[in-house]
Scaffold this active site. Structure first.
Site, PDB file in Angstrom:
ATOM      1  N   LYS A 106       0.869  -1.185   0.000  1.00 52.69           N
ATOM      2  CA  LYS A 106       0.000   0.000   0.000  1.00 52.69           C
ATOM      3  C   LYS A 106       0.892   1.215   0.000  1.00 52.69           C
ATOM      4  O   LYS A 106       2.031   1.158   0.473  1.00 52.69           O
ATOM      5  CB  LYS A 106      -0.884   0.012   1.251  1.00 52.69           C
ATOM      6  CG  LYS A 106      -2.133   0.855   1.109  1.00 52.69           C
ATOM      7  CD  LYS A 106      -3.229   0.078   0.400  1.00 52.69           C
ATOM      8  CE  LYS A 106      -4.476   0.883   0.192  1.00 52.69           C
ATOM      9  NZ  LYS A 106      -5.555   0.046  -0.340  1.00 52.69           N
TER      10      LYS A 106
HETATM   11  P1  NAD Z   1     -12.991   7.131  -3.277  1.00 54.50           P
HETATM   12  O1  NAD Z   1     -12.037   8.225  -2.990  1.00 54.50           O
HETATM   13  O2  NAD Z   1     -13.364   6.858  -4.690  1.00 54.50           O
HETATM   14  O3  NAD Z   1     -14.358   7.375  -2.458  1.00 54.50           O
HETATM   15  C1  NAD Z   1     -14.432   7.589  -1.079  1.00 54.50           C
HETATM   16  C2  NAD Z   1     -15.857   8.012  -0.758  1.00 54.50           C
HETATM   17  O4  NAD Z   1     -16.052   8.024   0.652  1.00 54.50           O
HETATM   18  C3  NAD Z   1     -16.210   9.421  -1.243  1.00 54.50           C
HETATM   19  O5  NAD Z   1     -17.562   9.425  -1.677  1.00 54.50           O
HETATM   20  C4  NAD Z   1     -16.060  10.277   0.012  1.00 54.50           C
HETATM   21  O6  NAD Z   1     -16.833  11.474  -0.026  1.00 54.50           O
HETATM   22  C5  NAD Z   1     -16.571   9.289   1.049  1.00 54.50           C
HETATM   23  N1  NAD Z   1     -16.136   9.529   2.425  1.00 54.50           N
HETATM   24  C6  NAD Z   1     -14.888   9.776   2.880  1.00 54.50           C
HETATM   25  N2  NAD Z   1     -14.902   9.891   4.217  1.00 54.50           N
HETATM   26  C7  NAD Z   1     -16.193   9.680   4.609  1.00 54.50           C
HETATM   27  C8  NAD Z   1     -16.866   9.638   5.856  1.00 54.50           C
HETATM   28  N3  NAD Z   1     -16.205   9.839   6.988  1.00 54.50           N
HETATM   29  N4  NAD Z   1     -18.190   9.389   5.864  1.00 54.50           N
HETATM   30  C9  NAD Z   1     -18.882   9.163   4.716  1.00 54.50           C
HETATM   31  N5  NAD Z   1     -18.300   9.180   3.517  1.00 54.50           N
HETATM   32  C10 NAD Z   1     -16.973   9.439   3.460  1.00 54.50           C
HETATM   33  O7  NAD Z   1     -12.387   5.814  -2.599  1.00 54.50           O
HETATM   34  P2  NAD Z   1     -12.717   4.293  -2.965  1.00 54.50           P
HETATM   35  O8  NAD Z   1     -11.708   3.822  -3.947  1.00 54.50           O
HETATM   36  O9  NAD Z   1     -14.169   4.132  -3.246  1.00 54.50           O
HETATM   37  O10 NAD Z   1     -12.344   3.567  -1.587  1.00 54.50           O
HETATM   38  C11 NAD Z   1     -13.257   3.461  -0.511  1.00 54.50           C
HETATM   39  C12 NAD Z   1     -12.800   2.338   0.420  1.00 54.50           C
HETATM   40  O11 NAD Z   1     -12.748   1.111  -0.313  1.00 54.50           O
HETATM   41  C13 NAD Z   1     -11.407   2.510   1.032  1.00 54.50           C
HETATM   42  O12 NAD Z   1     -11.398   1.889   2.303  1.00 54.50           O
HETATM   43  C14 NAD Z   1     -10.526   1.723   0.080  1.00 54.50           C
HETATM   44  O13 NAD Z   1      -9.295   1.317   0.667  1.00 54.50           O
HETATM   45  C15 NAD Z   1     -11.449   0.547  -0.207  1.00 54.50           C
HETATM   46  N6  NAD Z   1     -11.157  -0.203  -1.434  1.00 54.50           N
HETATM   47  C16 NAD Z   1     -11.057   0.412  -2.645  1.00 54.50           C
HETATM   48  C17 NAD Z   1     -10.840  -0.356  -3.782  1.00 54.50           C
HETATM   49  C18 NAD Z   1     -10.802   0.255  -5.156  1.00 54.50           C
HETATM   50  O14 NAD Z   1     -10.735  -0.502  -6.129  1.00 54.50           O
HETATM   51  N7  NAD Z   1     -10.861   1.554  -5.318  1.00 54.50           N
HETATM   52  C19 NAD Z   1     -10.697  -1.749  -3.677  1.00 54.50           C
HETATM   53  C20 NAD Z   1     -10.826  -2.350  -2.431  1.00 54.50           C
HETATM   54  C21 NAD Z   1     -11.064  -1.569  -1.317  1.00 54.50           C
END
Ligand code: NAD
Length: 421
Positions: A106
């Site tokens: 990461k």
């Molecule tokens: P992103 O930046 O695309 O989206 C994050 C979202 O969460 C946004 O809508 C933001 O406004 C919202 N947010 C942030 N803090 C918040 C809070 N306290 N309360 C409510 N909403 C909040 O990120 P993402 O890629 O969708 O990742 C989200 C999660 O999923 C993370 O934990 C990431 O590690 C995990 N993840 C992502 C992927 C991927 O392919 N992108 C894969 C596996 C896991």
């Protein structure tokens, strides 16, 4: 968060429990209790107004016994080495559960991308890539998007790496634009995978996906696509939150329209399709308490803690985010009889299709969208069923079962390889 972040302590204690339960050779297992390589880099960036700002970035290769290390890059004000290390360990476990031949990594930069221009973000991304360059490579370590990073970020990383290598190396990152060797279906793969896993779970609990009510925390890459696919399957999404607040509609939110809105406006605020709560902390409290069948935390870690776990009414929780439930909250949820599908199974769709992207890049042969989606379904369903069956056999929950499967596989590979020299 320091080196010993709460999430890291939670992950390590779950790993210890799995190793103890399986009576694994502790001399081999203990090699998994710390990261192989951690890099911290501090570097200057010229801002648009001519000033110079100093940023700190990290890349942690937690383990690469099973193959090149793999994991996302996060741009966020809370990025710290302890959190990055925990997320890298989760990637190691996730790749093992999914049967993808990668280790775990990461990375991240402590910054607030919402306050930076595209030009500043490009300079930050390129300089960060340069600082972690010795670690990167399609056979060494392969980044992908995470919170606040996207296809464009990956395009800049791939270009920076390629410029310094002297030739184009598409396989050094995944989650890049299709035009640069990205895979069909990668941008929504995590959400699609969450929906496949939810469908498998509900079948086993004799619940129907059609008409099931859902609340989703976070409406970014993972949350919005999870909502999209569950909505397509006939679920009623009754609550959604993001950093701008929350939207609730007990008749079901029009998800395709909300996605159109966020594509233009970035946030859900201003969407005219339900009751809106502007304070995101209050919006989250309401969402977490909502009377739904399925709760999908898809924002950040440590959202469900011992403070709010007892207020959860959802029957099942499917972890779209990494580490959204703390260990102490897990215990409360388990006593309440809630079924939790852990992150390392539920959101593995992203890394599974990242693996497909890497395979396509290495072979320079692209698959169709149908091939990608079909293979994603096969791989994530197999991982879910394996973990479900281990949980049944050992009379434990899915998180403990997933950790047992992952730790067993990584210890076995480490034992076979031996300790160098
Ligand atoms: P992103 O930046 O695309 O989206 C994050 C979202 O969460 C946004 O809508 C933001 O406004 C919202 N947010 C942030 N803090 C918040 C809070 N306290 N309360 C409510 N909403 C909040 O990120 P993402 O890629 O969708 O990742 C989200 C999660 O999923 C993370 O934990 C990431 O590690 C995990 N993840 C992502 C992927 C991927 O392919 N992108 C894969 C596996 C896991």
């Amino acid at each position: 968060m320091s080196q010993s972040s709460g999430l890291l302590l939670d992950v390590l204690s779950r790993m210890d429990e799995a190793a103890t339960r399986l009576k694994l050779d502790w001399e081999i297992y203990k090699t998994l209790k710390s990261p192989r390589t951690s890099l911290t880099a501090t570097f200057p960036i010229r801002m648009d107004d001519g000033s110079v700002e100093i940023f700190t970035g990290y890349r942690v290769l937690y383990n690469y016994a099973r193959g090149p290390s793999k994991g996302g890059i996060r741009f966020h004000p809370d990025v710290r080495i302890g959190e990055v290390t925990a997320l890298a360990a989760l990637m190691m476990l996730k790749c093992a559960v999914a049967g993808v031949p990668f280790g775990g990594a990461k990375g991240g930069v402590t910054c607030d991308p919402t306050k930076m221009s595209m030009n500043e973000l490009e300079r930050l991304t390129r300089r960060y890539t340069y600082m972690i360059l010795p670690l990167l490579g399609p056979e060494k370590d392969i980044p992908a998007p995470d919170v606040n990073t996207n296809e464009q970020t990956m395009a800049w990383m791939m270009d920076t790496y390629s410029m310094l290598a002297g030739y184009t190396v598409p396989g050094v990152v995944t989650g890049k634009p299709f035009e640069l060797g990205g895979s069909r279906g990668r941008s929504y793969a995590t959400g699609r995978g969450v929906a496949y896993v939810t469908s498998e779970l509900l079948q086993r609990l004799n619940m129907s996906l059609k008409g099931a009510t859902v609340a989703v925390q976070g409406f970014g890459k993972v949350g919005s696509n999870t909502a999209r696919f569950l909505h397509q399957e006939g679920c009623k999404i009754v609550g959604v939150t993001d950093l701008s607040g929350g939207i609730y509609n007990e008749n079901g939110i029009d998800i395709p329209s909300l996605i159109k809105h966020t594509n233009n406006e970035k946030y859900i605020s201003g969407f005219d399709g339900g009751e809106f709560v502007a304070d995101y902390k209050k919006a989250n409290e309401k969402l977490i308490r909502s009377n739904v069948d399925i709760l999908v935390p898809a924002a950040l870690e440590n959202q469900i803690t011992e403070e709010n776990a007892s207020e959860i009414n959802a029957k099942v929780i499917v972890e779209g985010a990494n580490g959204p439930i703390t260990n102490s909250a897990d215990i409360i949820l388990s006593k309440k009889g809630k079924t939790v599908v852990p992150d390392i199974v539920a959101n593995a769709g992203g890394v599974i299709v990242s693996y497909f992207e890497w395979v396509q890049d290495v072979q320079a042969y692209l698959w169709t969208e149908d091939q990608v989606n079909q293979r994603l379904k096969e791989v994530i369903t197999e991982a879910f069923l394996k973990v479900w069956n281990i949980a049944e056999k050992h009379g434990t929950d899915m998180r403990h079962a997933a950790y047992m499967e992952a730790v067993r596989k990584i210890v076995e590979v480490t034992r076979l390889r031996g300790i160098f020299p």
